[in-house]
Design a protein around this motif. Structure first.
Motif, PDB file in Angstrom:
ATOM      1  N   PRO A 112       0.824  -1.210   0.000  1.00 56.63           N
ATOM      2  CA  PRO A 112       0.000   0.000   0.000  1.00 56.63           C
ATOM      3  C   PRO A 112       0.860   1.263   0.000  1.00 56.63           C
ATOM      4  O   PRO A 112       1.948   1.296   0.566  1.00 56.63           O
ATOM      5  N   GLU A 113       0.329   2.304  -0.638  1.00 61.27           N
ATOM      6  CA  GLU A 113       1.014   3.593  -0.668  1.00 61.27           C
ATOM      7  C   GLU A 113       0.577   4.485   0.490  1.00 61.27           C
ATOM      8  O   GLU A 113       1.321   5.366   0.940  1.00 61.27           O
ATOM      9  N   PHE A 114      -0.665   4.263   0.955  1.00 60.32           N
ATOM     10  CA  PHE A 114      -1.224   5.071   2.029  1.00 60.32           C
ATOM     11  C   PHE A 114      -1.896   4.157   3.051  1.00 60.32           C
ATOM     12  O   PHE A 114      -2.368   3.070   2.716  1.00 60.32           O
ATOM     13  N   LEU A 115      -1.952   4.636   4.277  1.00 59.97           N
ATOM     14  CA  LEU A 115      -2.688   3.975   5.345  1.00 59.97           C
ATOM     15  C   LEU A 115      -3.747   4.927   5.852  1.00 59.97           C
ATOM     16  O   LEU A 115      -3.444   6.074   6.209  1.00 59.97           O
ATOM     17  N   VAL A 116      -4.992   4.478   5.849  1.00 59.22           N
ATOM     18  CA  VAL A 116      -6.083   5.215   6.476  1.00 59.22           C
ATOM     19  C   VAL A 116      -6.594   4.325   7.599  1.00 59.22           C
ATOM     20  O   VAL A 116      -7.167   3.252   7.350  1.00 59.22           O
TER      21      VAL A 116
END
Length: 540
Positions: A112-116
């Motif tokens: 993943p490029e981002f974590l939310v």
């Protein structure tokens, strides 16, 4: 086809039924003991989606961005997931209950490029930096009740095609390592239409989804989502009183959950002589539904039916069977070793039974399907069939067959078609037991033993001894049925052997063991880990 962005479903409902409740999230109790809910209309939920979309875009998240979503069931989960669809990003969803080691492996694989995520997710990403090293941004999210918008404002959706990647959803890994399944926007749309058509779901219905991911279908179906009071990482710990109260208070018409959950809820309803007249249907899936449970719910649901959809993370739904179809004949055949009836194939889906092969299958295998009554490997094609595993070309080649522009999925299950066109499930391919020249199938053998009134469930495994293999059976009884003495246990096991000896499918099974609690999958708490039981039996 462009304009296939599935976020449009929520936008459409915000226009067609703006004031209808879209989401009810429990936040405590009223003085009279009733559940206090945070309530949002479809217009308010769309406003939350749009505000999240704006925030995501401001953080650099856009079309094709891979976003690990680690949010508790509730308002942010649904709003953020639809916001990710809207901006064209790809949510990566991993089951939180699979254990830390497996979870971190899935994170590494999905890149993943981002974590939310919630605070715990942010903390995990800091502690286990190697697993999360692909990240270039993090967004912290609050609890299930967090709101980010107080008024509706339009936000444009990214233009997406039906074959654009929409999400990566991980399998539970019940018979192998979890794998990320690549879902396209068009596949979600096909699933929605199949579910709407098969179960005659109407806008305005009220759903209680006991698997969080299923809540994502509701905005497309126009159903109100009631978030259940349940721990998604430990669903078997559910308090049935809380579920029954929610169904009664919210006049729930539809609910999805595993047989393990409905077993607890059914026992509670029987104990307190409760009926649930608001329910039109219960969808039980994740494992075969015992016929006795379907009979039990005929009393509990005076105005509804139990349905059991069949499929997998890679393709759902494939077929469906109702309680009446089971109780009016199929249950008797299950008790005689026929396996589990999973219904007729849904419209738009095509299934074939192929000879069992452990390696790669090419398109030529599709030309020679097995005939009526012949057990083989179930392969399926249709608009909701996924085309690939995320970043796993070898697994994809083993599970998929390409022919004429269509993808066929090898579910990994064994079964057959009967003369009336019903599909019968015989068990997982990897769990079949070959003893000499004889083949034993889990669901066929277990159906015979499960007919004993004291048996909750049973499990066929391979006994390996001195280079030979013999079939053996573990038996889990209902909690109040365990023998009080060794003599009683010996007598009960003798009953099991006698029951097995009366059926051709099980007559060769001579070894039986009682077990206090089978290991099961984390997602549904219903799929038996037979390989773990086999290791226990063989001392591995």
């Amino acid at each position: 086809m462009t304009g296939a962005n599935v976020s449009r479903f929520l936008d459409e409902k915000a226009v067609s039924q703006p004031d209808v409740p879209a989401l009810l999230v429990p936040r405590g109790r009223q003085p009279d003991g009733s559940i206090d809910y945070l309530k949002l209309s479809f217009l308010e939920l769309a406003a939350e989606q749009n505000e999240w979309a704006r925030r995501l875009r401001a953080k650099g998240i856009g079309k094709g961005s891979r976003v690990l979503l680690m949010v508790k069931p509730g308002l942010p989960l649904i709003a953020i997931c639809f916001a990710l669809f809207k901006v064209g990003a790809v949510p990566v969803v991993i089951d939180p209950g699979m254990g830390l080691k497996s979870f971190l492996n899935c994170v590494r694989k999905s890149q993943p490029e981002f974590l939310v995520g919630i605070s715990l997710a942010i903390w995990l990403s800091r502690v286990f930096r190697k697993a999360f090293r692909s990240l270039r941004g993090k967004i912290k999210v609050g609890g299930p009740l967090e709101r980010v918008s107080d008024s509706f404002s339009e936000e444009a959706a990214e233009s997406t095609a039906t074959d654009d990647l929409a999400a990566v959803l991980f399998t539970s890994g019940s018979t192998g390592a979890p794998k990320g399944v690549s879902y396209e926007h068009g596949m979600f749309e096909a699933q929605v239409e199949a579910i709407r058509t098969q179960y005659s779901i109407k806008p305005g219905e009220v759903d209680l989804p006991m698997l969080p991911i299923f809540a994502l279908f509701n905005p497309a179906l126009g159903m109100t989502t009631v978030v259940p009071e349940i721990n998604p990482s430990k669903p078997a710990t559910v308090d049935p009183e809380k579920i029954v109260r929610a169904i009664q208070q919210c006049q729930v018409t539809n609910s999805f959950g595993s047989p393990a959950l409905w077993a607890k809820i059914g026992s509670y309803c029987d104990l307190h002589d409760i009926e649930l007249p608001s329910l039109n249907r219960i969808l039980m899936a994740g494992a075969p539904v015992p016929p006795g449970m379907m009979k039990q719910y005929r009393r509990i649901l005076p105005n509804g039916q139990v349905h059991s959809p069949y499929g997998a993370t890679e393709v759902l739904p494939v077929s469906s069977v109702s309680d009446l179809e089971i109780l009016q004949g199929a249950a008797d055949r299950t008790a005689k070793g026929a396996g589990t009836c999973v219904g007729k194939i849904l419209e738009g889906v095509e299934a074939r039974i192929l000879p069992v092969v452990d390696g790669v299958m090419d398109a030529s295998f599709l030309n020679n399907p097995l005939g009526v009554g012949e057990i083989g490997e179930i392969v399926v094609t249709g608009p909701s069939v996924t085309k690939a595993y995320d970043g796993l070309p070898e697994a994809t080649s083993l599970a998929k067959i390409e022919k004429g522009g269509r993808t066929w999925h090898r579910i990994g299950d064994l079964g057959y078609f009967d003369a009336d066109g019903y599909l019968w499930f015989c068990g997982r391919k990897v769990e079949r037991v070959l003893a000499g020249d004889a083949m034993f199938y889990t669901d066929c053998c277990e159906g015979v033993i499960n007919a004993h009134p004291k048996v909750f469930r049973s499990a066929l495994v391979a006994r390996r001894k001195n280079g030979t293999v013999e079939p053996a059976m573990f038996v889990e009884l209902f909690k109040d049925q365990y023998p009080a003495s060794k003599d009683d246990e010996k007598a009960l096991l003798a009953e099991m052997k006698e029951l097995a000896a009366r059926c051709q499918v099980t007559e060769a099974i001579k070894e039986f063991h009682l077990h206090k609690g089978f290991p099961v999958d984390v997602r549904h708490n219903a799929k038996i880990h037979r390989m773990t039981l086999a290791k226990e039996l063989n001392g591995a």
